[in-house]
Scaffold this motif. Structure first.
Motif, PDB file in Angstrom:
ATOM      1  N   UNK A 264      -0.180  -1.693  -9.421  1.00  0.00           N
ATOM      2  CA  UNK A 264      -1.570  -1.521  -9.008  1.00  0.00           C
ATOM      3  C   UNK A 264      -2.351  -2.825  -9.110  1.00  0.00           C
ATOM      4  N   UNK A 265      -2.161  -3.548 -10.216  1.00  0.00           N
ATOM      5  CA  UNK A 265      -2.873  -4.811 -10.391  1.00  0.00           C
ATOM      6  C   UNK A 265      -2.500  -5.812  -9.300  1.00  0.00           C
ATOM      7  N   UNK A 266      -1.219  -5.874  -8.977  1.00  0.00           N
ATOM      8  CA  UNK A 266      -0.755  -6.790  -7.929  1.00  0.00           C
ATOM      9  C   UNK A 266      -1.354  -6.413  -6.574  1.00  0.00           C
ATOM     10  N   UNK A 267      -1.400  -5.120  -6.273  1.00  0.00           N
ATOM     11  CA  UNK A 267      -1.970  -4.658  -5.004  1.00  0.00           C
ATOM     12  C   UNK A 267      -3.454  -5.010  -4.907  1.00  0.00           C
ATOM     13  N   UNK A 268      -4.210  -4.799  -5.998  1.00  0.00           N
ATOM     14  CA  UNK A 268      -5.642  -5.113  -5.998  1.00  0.00           C
ATOM     15  C   UNK A 268      -5.861  -6.608  -5.808  1.00  0.00           C
ATOM     16  N   UNK A 269      -5.072  -7.431  -6.507  1.00  0.00           N
ATOM     17  CA  UNK A 269      -5.207  -8.881  -6.365  1.00  0.00           C
ATOM     18  C   UNK A 269      -4.847  -9.337  -4.954  1.00  0.00           C
ATOM     19  N   UNK A 270      -3.893  -8.661  -4.341  1.00  0.00           N
ATOM     20  CA  UNK A 270      -3.503  -9.000  -2.981  1.00  0.00           C
ATOM     21  C   UNK A 270      -4.614  -8.665  -1.989  1.00  0.00           C
TER      22      UNK A 270
ATOM     23  N   UNK B 145      -8.013 -22.974  -2.791  1.00  0.00           N
ATOM     24  CA  UNK B 145      -7.113 -23.233  -3.908  1.00  0.00           C
ATOM     25  C   UNK B 145      -7.462 -22.391  -5.135  1.00  0.00           C
ATOM     26  N   UNK B 146      -8.750 -22.241  -5.433  1.00  0.00           N
ATOM     27  CA  UNK B 146      -9.127 -21.428  -6.593  1.00  0.00           C
ATOM     28  C   UNK B 146      -8.821 -19.955  -6.352  1.00  0.00           C
ATOM     29  N   UNK B 147      -8.963 -19.488  -5.122  1.00  0.00           N
ATOM     30  CA  UNK B 147      -8.644 -18.097  -4.806  1.00  0.00           C
ATOM     31  C   UNK B 147      -7.158 -17.821  -5.016  1.00  0.00           C
ATOM     32  N   UNK B 148      -6.305 -18.723  -4.530  1.00  0.00           N
ATOM     33  CA  UNK B 148      -4.862 -18.542  -4.713  1.00  0.00           C
ATOM     34  C   UNK B 148      -4.491 -18.619  -6.186  1.00  0.00           C
ATOM     35  N   UNK B 149      -5.139 -19.537  -6.905  1.00  0.00           N
ATOM     36  CA  UNK B 149      -4.840 -19.683  -8.330  1.00  0.00           C
ATOM     37  C   UNK B 149      -5.257 -18.443  -9.116  1.00  0.00           C
ATOM     38  N   UNK B 150      -6.446 -17.910  -8.821  1.00  0.00           N
ATOM     39  CA  UNK B 150      -6.942 -16.734  -9.540  1.00  0.00           C
ATOM     40  C   UNK B 150      -6.128 -15.490  -9.209  1.00  0.00           C
ATOM     41  N   UNK B 151      -5.688 -15.361  -7.967  1.00  0.00           N
ATOM     42  CA  UNK B 151      -4.897 -14.189  -7.576  1.00  0.00           C
ATOM     43  C   UNK B 151      -3.522 -14.219  -8.234  1.00  0.00           C
ATOM     44  N   UNK B 152      -2.976 -15.404  -8.434  1.00  0.00           N
ATOM     45  CA  UNK B 152      -1.670 -15.515  -9.087  1.00  0.00           C
ATOM     46  C   UNK B 152      -0.549 -14.852  -8.312  1.00  0.00           C
ATOM     47  N   UNK B 153      -0.556 -15.028  -6.987  1.00  0.00           N
ATOM     48  CA  UNK B 153       0.447 -14.387  -6.137  1.00  0.00           C
ATOM     49  C   UNK B 153       1.262 -15.428  -5.382  1.00  0.00           C
ATOM     50  N   UNK B 154       2.489 -15.072  -5.083  1.00  0.00           N
ATOM     51  CA  UNK B 154       3.336 -15.893  -4.228  1.00  0.00           C
ATOM     52  C   UNK B 154       3.549 -15.144  -2.913  1.00  0.00           C
ATOM     53  N   UNK B 155       3.354 -15.844  -1.808  1.00  0.00           N
ATOM     54  CA  UNK B 155       3.575 -15.209  -0.515  1.00  0.00           C
ATOM     55  C   UNK B 155       5.072 -15.032  -0.275  1.00  0.00           C
ATOM     56  N   UNK B 156       5.402 -13.990   0.452  1.00  0.00           N
ATOM     57  CA  UNK B 156       6.800 -13.662   0.716  1.00  0.00           C
ATOM     58  C   UNK B 156       7.436 -14.683   1.668  1.00  0.00           C
ATOM     59  N   UNK B 157       8.509 -15.313   1.224  1.00  0.00           N
ATOM     60  CA  UNK B 157       9.238 -16.256   2.074  1.00  0.00           C
ATOM     61  C   UNK B 157       9.856 -15.538   3.272  1.00  0.00           C
ATOM     62  N   UNK B 158      10.344 -14.336   3.044  1.00  0.00           N
ATOM     63  CA  UNK B 158      10.960 -13.556   4.131  1.00  0.00           C
ATOM     64  C   UNK B 158       9.944 -13.253   5.225  1.00  0.00           C
ATOM     65  N   UNK B 159       8.742 -12.825   4.846  1.00  0.00           N
ATOM     66  CA  UNK B 159       7.693 -12.535   5.825  1.00  0.00           C
ATOM     67  C   UNK B 159       7.258 -13.815   6.528  1.00  0.00           C
TER      68      UNK B 159
ATOM     69  N   UNK C 236       0.834  -1.211   0.000  1.00  0.00           N
ATOM     70  CA  UNK C 236       0.000   0.000   0.000  1.00  0.00           C
ATOM     71  C   UNK C 236       0.863   1.253   0.000  1.00  0.00           C
ATOM     72  N   UNK C 237       1.939   1.225   0.785  1.00  0.00           N
ATOM     73  CA  UNK C 237       2.840   2.386   0.840  1.00  0.00           C
ATOM     74  C   UNK C 237       3.519   2.603  -0.504  1.00  0.00           C
ATOM     75  N   UNK C 238       3.960   1.527  -1.130  1.00  0.00           N
ATOM     76  CA  UNK C 238       4.654   1.636  -2.416  1.00  0.00           C
ATOM     77  C   UNK C 238       3.740   2.178  -3.506  1.00  0.00           C
ATOM     78  N   UNK C 239       2.543   1.623  -3.608  1.00  0.00           N
ATOM     79  CA  UNK C 239       1.604   2.069  -4.644  1.00  0.00           C
ATOM     80  C   UNK C 239       1.193   3.513  -4.409  1.00  0.00           C
ATOM     81  N   UNK C 240       0.961   3.885  -3.144  1.00  0.00           N
ATOM     82  CA  UNK C 240       0.571   5.263  -2.821  1.00  0.00           C
ATOM     83  C   UNK C 240       1.667   6.244  -3.223  1.00  0.00           C
ATOM     84  N   UNK C 241       2.929   5.893  -2.944  1.00  0.00           N
ATOM     85  CA  UNK C 241       4.048   6.754  -3.286  1.00  0.00           C
ATOM     86  C   UNK C 241       4.155   6.928  -4.799  1.00  0.00           C
ATOM     87  N   UNK C 242       4.086   5.834  -5.545  1.00  0.00           N
ATOM     88  CA  UNK C 242       4.142   5.901  -7.008  1.00  0.00           C
ATOM     89  C   UNK C 242       2.997   6.748  -7.557  1.00  0.00           C
ATOM     90  N   UNK C 243       1.810   6.551  -6.988  1.00  0.00           N
ATOM     91  CA  UNK C 243       0.630   7.254  -7.486  1.00  0.00           C
ATOM     92  C   UNK C 243       0.728   8.758  -7.220  1.00  0.00           C
TER      93      UNK C 243
END
Length: 246
Positions: free
Chosen positions: A155-161, A202-216, A118-125
């Motif tokens: 933006x697309x990644x943030x919305x999907x997240x 499973x369908x939600x994760x597949x549709x979002x197309x995101x990988x969770x952060x290993x570091x987090x 959210x911070x990153x997208x807000x700054x870019x915007x």
């Protein structure tokens, strides 16, 4: 990670092209232009490979591993060890607990990731809006920055997240209520709802197309594993209590 690096490289090159005087330095302009074209093609190929090969294989293996754990049947050659922390033996109850555990970890990790996103997208915007309203800014530069901002990586990644977090939070509440109810665990309705919960996850994760952060995940693993033990106790369901191997 490689795909993200290529994306930002292409974005930087697209801006660099606008800043180079073609007449004064044609050789540099040609090099940057060619590099930009190659990076765009590489980004396109990486996206196709991820969606049609790596993501599909990962999704299939994850579901097979989940079912293997629930029914104690080795559907894959190397099932995970210590990932699902419940000692229940009844397959559908075990499956319901695993969906609840997955939902707990996913929604918690997404909340942490969204703070940065959210911070990153807000700054870019904000920067883009400032540039758009600043009269001396080149319109071509504004167009390039807009293309980067509203791309799949920002933006697309943030919305999907945000969408995935909302879906998983609702699933967690529904699955917790189901496991807390007096519904017989060997009944048809309970089993049907558990399978429906697994499909939703499973369908939600597949549709979002995101990988969770290993570091987090590594940072939150111990706390979330401890919280999972408490939740299992509240539900009266045994937990293996494995923290360091999750």
């Amino acid at each position: 990670m490689v795909s993200s690096v290529i994306f930002y490289l292409a974005a930087a090159l697209s801006v660099a092209i606008l800043l180079i005087d073609k007449q004064r330095d044609p050789q540099l302009y040609a090099i940057v232009q060619a590099s930009f074209a190659v990076s765009v093609v590489a980004f396109f190929i990486s996206g196709i490979v991820i969606r049609t090969y790596f993501a599909v294989r990962a999704h299939s293996s994850r579901v097979a591993d989940f079912v293997s754990n629930a029914f104690s049947v080795p559907l894959i050659s190397s099932p995970s060890k210590g990932y699902y922390n419940t000692t229940e033996t009844e397959p559908f109850l075990r499956m319901g607990m695993s969906v609840l555990e997955n939902s707990l970890f996913t929604k918690s990790i997404l909340r942490r990731m969204l703070g940065f996103e959210r911070s990153r997208v807000s700054l870019y915007f904000i920067v883009w809006l400032w540039a758009a309203f600043f009269r001396t800014t080149d319109l071509e530069l504004i167009a390039v920055v807009a293309q980067v901002l509203f791309s799949e990586q920002l933006v697309s990644r943030w919305i999907r997240m945000e969408w995935l977090r909302s879906r998983v939070e609702r699933l967690y509440d529904d699955m917790y209520a189901l496991l807390q109810s007096s519904e017989p665990f060997d009944g048809k309705e309970f089993r049907a709802r558990v399978v429906e919960g697994l499909i939703r996850y499973e369908t939600s994760k597949s549709q979002a197309g995101l990988s969770l952060s290993t570091r987090v995940f590594n940072k939150m693993n111990a706390d979330l594993s401890g919280k999972w033990i408490d939740i299992s106790g509240q539900l009266g369901v045994a937990s293996s209590g494995t923290i360091d191997s999750k």
